[in-house]
Scaffold this motif. Structure first.
Motif: not given
Length: 167
Positions: A16-24, A26-34, A52-59
């Motif tokens: 529970p909690g840590h929302t900001g750290r979780k969002v950061r 996950i954003a870093k994960g998308f950047l790494r994938r890109l 390849a990414a846990p959220l969103g379509p299989p881009v």
């Protein structure tokens, strides 16, 4: 091995909690994938564990399969196409794209499944090229994409070979 989530994010993801750290994280994960899309052309095979990414379509999977024209070995160990929502993951469940599993199965060169039920479901999505067990030692070089840091990669390859994996 290139995980989507780093160890620090993985450790707090289900707490529970840590929302900001979780969002950061996950954003870093998308950047790494890109950024990883620039590395994928060096490899013959991309091994994707779950997605390849846990959220969103299989881009990322679509780009790897259709634009970069790489062979994908798709491994799943659970019925990840079924929504599984609890009070704690209600927001994340809205951002997931559960139907992406079927698309990745269709685009995959080979499918690896954790049990007979999953294997049968994967075979329904495509009528050919299904693996019950995949050993990366036989297919080198390859790239492994997975949602989190994996303590044990499947069938550890010899260290002398050029391997790039994401997990």
């Amino acid at each position: 091995l290139e995980p989507f989530l780093d160890n620090a994010t993985w450790k707090i993801l289900y707490r529970p909690g840590h929302t900001g750290r979780k969002v950061r994280g996950i954003a870093k994960g998308f950047l790494r994938r890109l950024l990883l899309l620039f590395v994928v052309p060096r490899y013959d095979i991309v091994f994707i564990h779950r997605e390849a990414a846990p959220l969103g379509p299989p881009v990322f999977e679509w780009i790897i399969a259709k634009i970069l024209r790489k062979r994908i070995v798709f491994d799943f160990d659970d019925a990840i196409w079924l929504p599984n929502t609890s009070e704690n993951n209600r927001l994340a469940a809205r951002l997931k794209w559960h139907q992406k599993t079927a698309s990745i199965c269709r685009w995959a060169w080979k499918i690896s499944a954790g049990n007979k039920y999953l294997l049968a479901w994967g075979m329904e999505q495509r009528a050919w090229s299904v693996l019950a067990v995949f050993c990366p030692k036989r297919f080198l070089p390859f790239l492994l994409l997975a949602p989190c840091p994996m303590p044990h990669a499947p069938c550890q390859p010899p260290l002398t070979r050029r391997i790039f994996t994401t997990g």
